[in-house]
Design a protein around this motif. Structure first.
Motif, PDB file in Angstrom:
ATOM      1  N   SER A   1     -21.208  68.357  39.595  1.00 19.15           N
ATOM      2  CA  SER A   1     -22.059  68.463  38.784  1.00 19.15           C
ATOM      3  C   SER A   1     -21.664  68.937  37.255  1.00 19.15           C
ATOM      4  N   ILE A   2     -20.651  69.856  37.254  1.00 18.15           N
ATOM      5  CA  ILE A   2     -20.038  70.496  36.066  1.00 18.15           C
ATOM      6  C   ILE A   2     -19.185  69.484  35.343  1.00 18.15           C
ATOM      7  N   ASP A   3     -18.347  68.793  36.221  1.00 16.48           N
ATOM      8  CA  ASP A   3     -17.531  67.728  35.855  1.00 16.48           C
ATOM      9  C   ASP A   3     -18.276  66.601  35.035  1.00 16.48           C
ATOM     10  N   LEU A   4     -19.473  66.172  35.696  1.00 13.30           N
ATOM     11  CA  LEU A   4     -20.281  65.384  34.880  1.00 13.30           C
ATOM     12  C   LEU A   4     -20.620  65.571  33.484  1.00 13.30           C
ATOM     13  N   TRP A   5     -21.116  66.950  33.399  1.00  9.59           N
ATOM     14  CA  TRP A   5     -21.549  67.601  32.279  1.00  9.59           C
ATOM     15  C   TRP A   5     -20.307  67.628  31.190  1.00  9.59           C
ATOM     16  N   ILE A   6     -19.137  67.987  31.562  1.00 14.06           N
ATOM     17  CA  ILE A   6     -17.951  67.933  30.810  1.00 14.06           C
ATOM     18  C   ILE A   6     -17.635  66.513  30.398  1.00 14.06           C
ATOM     19  N   ALA A   7     -17.579  65.680  31.012  1.00 14.53           N
ATOM     20  CA  ALA A   7     -17.430  64.050  30.638  1.00 14.53           C
ATOM     21  C   ALA A   7     -18.466  63.781  29.543  1.00 14.53           C
ATOM     22  N   GLY A   8     -19.626  64.208  30.040  1.00 14.63           N
ATOM     23  CA  GLY A   8     -20.888  63.636  29.253  1.00 14.63           C
ATOM     24  C   GLY A   8     -20.857  64.234  27.752  1.00 14.63           C
ATOM     25  N   MET A   9     -20.020  65.355  27.740  1.00 13.93           N
ATOM     26  CA  MET A   9     -19.895  66.071  26.225  1.00 13.93           C
ATOM     27  C   MET A   9     -18.451  65.772  25.848  1.00 13.93           C
ATOM     28  N   ASN A  10     -17.789  64.818  26.249  1.00 12.33           N
ATOM     29  CA  ASN A  10     -16.506  64.392  25.964  1.00 12.33           C
ATOM     30  C   ASN A  10     -15.275  65.541  25.711  1.00 12.33           C
ATOM     31  N   ALA A  11     -15.626  66.479  26.694  1.00 14.74           N
ATOM     32  CA  ALA A  11     -14.557  67.394  26.646  1.00 14.74           C
ATOM     33  C   ALA A  11     -13.431  67.302  27.647  1.00 14.74           C
ATOM     34  N   VAL A  12     -12.315  68.052  27.771  1.00 18.62           N
ATOM     35  CA  VAL A  12     -11.275  67.937  28.442  1.00 18.62           C
ATOM     36  C   VAL A  12     -10.982  69.289  29.222  1.00 18.62           C
ATOM     37  N   GLU A  13     -10.299  69.286  30.268  1.00 18.15           N
ATOM     38  CA  GLU A  13      -9.970  70.823  30.767  1.00 18.15           C
ATOM     39  C   GLU A  13      -8.719  71.458  29.912  1.00 18.15           C
ATOM     40  N   LEU A  14      -8.845  72.664  29.552  1.00 15.85           N
ATOM     41  CA  LEU A  14      -7.929  73.030  28.450  1.00 15.85           C
ATOM     42  C   LEU A  14      -6.967  74.171  29.189  1.00 15.85           C
ATOM     43  N   GLU A  15      -7.553  74.925  30.329  1.00 18.57           N
ATOM     44  CA  GLU A  15      -6.588  75.941  30.868  1.00 18.57           C
ATOM     45  C   GLU A  15      -7.263  75.990  32.094  1.00 18.57           C
ATOM     46  N   GLU A  16      -6.512  76.804  33.335  1.00 22.26           N
ATOM     47  CA  GLU A  16      -7.082  77.228  34.155  1.00 22.26           C
ATOM     48  C   GLU A  16      -6.399  78.468  34.498  1.00 22.26           C
ATOM     49  N   THR A  17      -7.132  79.679  34.559  1.00 22.67           N
ATOM     50  CA  THR A  17      -6.554  80.720  35.019  1.00 22.67           C
ATOM     51  C   THR A  17      -7.122  81.425  36.602  1.00 22.67           C
ATOM     52  N   SER A  18      -6.101  82.083  37.169  1.00 28.39           N
ATOM     53  CA  SER A  18      -6.727  82.868  38.425  1.00 28.39           C
ATOM     54  C   SER A  18      -6.732  84.416  37.685  1.00 28.39           C
ATOM     55  N   LEU A  19      -7.814  85.235  38.172  1.00 30.80           N
ATOM     56  CA  LEU A  19      -7.893  86.522  37.480  1.00 30.80           C
ATOM     57  C   LEU A  19      -8.259  87.371  39.077  1.00 30.80           C
ATOM     58  N   GLU A  20      -7.916  88.645  38.632  1.00 24.68           N
ATOM     59  CA  GLU A  20      -8.198  89.747  39.831  1.00 24.68           C
ATOM     60  C   GLU A  20      -7.512  89.154  41.108  1.00 24.68           C
ATOM     61  N   GLY A  21      -6.347  88.908  40.903  1.00 25.90           N
ATOM     62  CA  GLY A  21      -5.596  88.339  42.324  1.00 25.90           C
ATOM     63  C   GLY A  21      -6.289  87.434  42.955  1.00 25.90           C
ATOM     64  N   GLY A  22      -6.938  86.445  42.193  1.00 24.91           N
ATOM     65  CA  GLY A  22      -7.341  85.196  42.905  1.00 24.91           C
ATOM     66  C   GLY A  22      -9.165  85.480  43.255  1.00 24.91           C
ATOM     67  N   LYS A  23      -9.304  86.466  43.065  1.00 24.65           N
ATOM     68  CA  LYS A  23     -10.898  86.816  43.392  1.00 24.65           C
ATOM     69  C   LYS A  23     -11.803  85.903  42.315  1.00 24.65           C
ATOM     70  N   VAL A  24     -11.247  85.618  41.189  1.00 24.71           N
ATOM     71  CA  VAL A  24     -11.978  84.684  40.228  1.00 24.71           C
ATOM     72  C   VAL A  24     -11.210  83.769  39.550  1.00 24.71           C
ATOM     73  N   LEU A  25     -11.897  82.690  39.284  1.00 27.32           N
ATOM     74  CA  LEU A  25     -10.996  81.325  38.891  1.00 27.32           C
ATOM     75  C   LEU A  25     -11.674  81.257  37.556  1.00 27.32           C
ATOM     76  N   LEU A  26     -11.100  80.865  36.410  1.00 25.84           N
ATOM     77  CA  LEU A  26     -11.661  80.766  35.205  1.00 25.84           C
ATOM     78  C   LEU A  26     -11.137  79.138  34.749  1.00 25.84           C
ATOM     79  N   LYS A  27     -11.799  78.397  34.503  1.00 28.08           N
ATOM     80  CA  LYS A  27     -11.516  77.027  33.851  1.00 28.08           C
ATOM     81  C   LYS A  27     -12.067  76.875  32.438  1.00 28.08           C
ATOM     82  N   LYS A  28     -11.502  76.519  31.510  1.00 28.09           N
ATOM     83  CA  LYS A  28     -11.893  76.240  30.200  1.00 28.09           C
ATOM     84  C   LYS A  28     -11.793  74.948  29.651  1.00 28.09           C
ATOM     85  N   TYR A  29     -13.130  74.343  29.174  1.00 32.82           N
ATOM     86  CA  TYR A  29     -13.144  73.003  28.878  1.00 32.82           C
ATOM     87  C   TYR A  29     -13.366  72.853  27.195  1.00 32.82           C
TER      88      TYR A  29
END
Length: 312
Positions: free
Chosen positions: A229-257
């Protein structure tokens, strides 16, 4: 002499208490009749408001069966409002009773509001107009925050009225759902991009991260996977993935678009051991039931994301 010392100590204590109390803002109850229904909003004003200053406004929408008072007291936004100096508005959905078992109409969900076709999105737009008339609102710094069913309303407002809001936050929610996999209703991404920060637990049984039917007994709804669902919104707003980060030893994943070279971003936090709760919430029953061991505090991250964003 002893009596004088006692009186002095009492006055000092009272003075200390007043100083502490003065750091807290005040709540006002705001009523608006919309489509024949009297609807309540708790408006929280920060402790210091200069005469001619305009303040940011943050709408905070409760989840299914919630209400304004519980939201105000447990999500953690009120305390940040006092510290940072913005207005927090806690509107209520509708239901068969006055201020309990409330819901929002998010097109495919939920309960009373959907069944009675309550136009909640239009109501919030009218409420915004009235709050601007009655409070010192900076119209270029109006933000949305929604949990679960309230997040569905947030998606709908972003979709239909992107020109009104500088940024939005979604916690444990989805822009798509339906009676079955073949009957999915989707809230479309907006024609104008709106910065967003999104949180979702990978162990959420109510709105399953990987897709599927909700475990909530109140609603039998099929949800597509949250990344889809989020990918469809990303595409609809003409955005692209900028970076992906693993936080807290892998407990949290952060993707920035976003859009390279533009001041527009979407931050998507996946809480690997998170369920259907507000990350980092320290008050309320949901906080006691949370399975997550991560230290992510959604309220703080939301305001950090909102702080410098404004309509152009």
């Amino acid at each position: 002499m002893l009596k004088t010392l006692v009186i002095a100590a009492t006055l000092i204590t009272m003075g200390f208490y007043l100083v502490i109390a003065s750091k807290k803002g005040v709540d006002e109850t705001f009523w608006l009749n919309h489509d024949g229904i009297d609807r309540k909003t708790i408006v929280h004003l920060p402790p210091k408001v200069e005469d001619d200053s305009k303040l940011p406004l943050v709408f905070v929408f409760h989840g299914l069966l919630g209400n304004a008072n519980y939201t105000k007291n447990t999500y953690g936004i009120t305390e940040i409002s006092d510290r940072e100096g913005f207005i927090a508005a806690y509107p209520e959905g509708t239901g068969p009773l006055k201020s309990v078992f409330l819901s929002w109409n998010g097109d495919f969900c939920c309960s009373y509001a959907k069944e009675n076709e309550i136009d909640d999105a239009r109501y919030i737009v009218e409420l915004l107009k009235e709050l601007k008339r009655n409070y010192p609102v900076d119209e270029n710094r109006v933000y949305l925050v929604g949990l679960s069913n309230g997040g569905m309303l947030t998606y709908k407002l972003v979709s239909e009225y992107p020109e009104l809001f500088a940024a939005a936050a979604i916690v444990s929610s989805s822009p798509a759902g339906g009676a079955s996999e073949d009957e999915v209703c989707r809230i479309e991404p907006p024609p104008k991009p709106v910065p967003m920060i999104i949180f979702h637990g990978m162990l959420d049984p109510i709105i399953p991260y990987h897709g599927g039917y909700s475990s909530a007994s109140e609603e039998t709804i099929f949800f597509p996977s949250i990344p889809e669902s989020i990918d469809l919104w990303i595409a609809g707003m003409n955005a692209v993935e900028l970076e992906e980060t693993s936080l807290e030893g892998g407990k949290v994943l952060l993707k920035k678009y976003g859009r390279p070279g533009e001041d527009f971003e979407i931050h998507f936090y996946t809480i690997v051991d998170g369920d259907h709760t507000w990350p980092g919430r320290e008050k309320g029953l949901d906080a006691l039931q949370s399975s997550s061991k991560s230290s992510v505090k959604a309220s703080e991250l939301i305001w950090d994301f909102f702080r410098d964003r404004r309509l152009e």
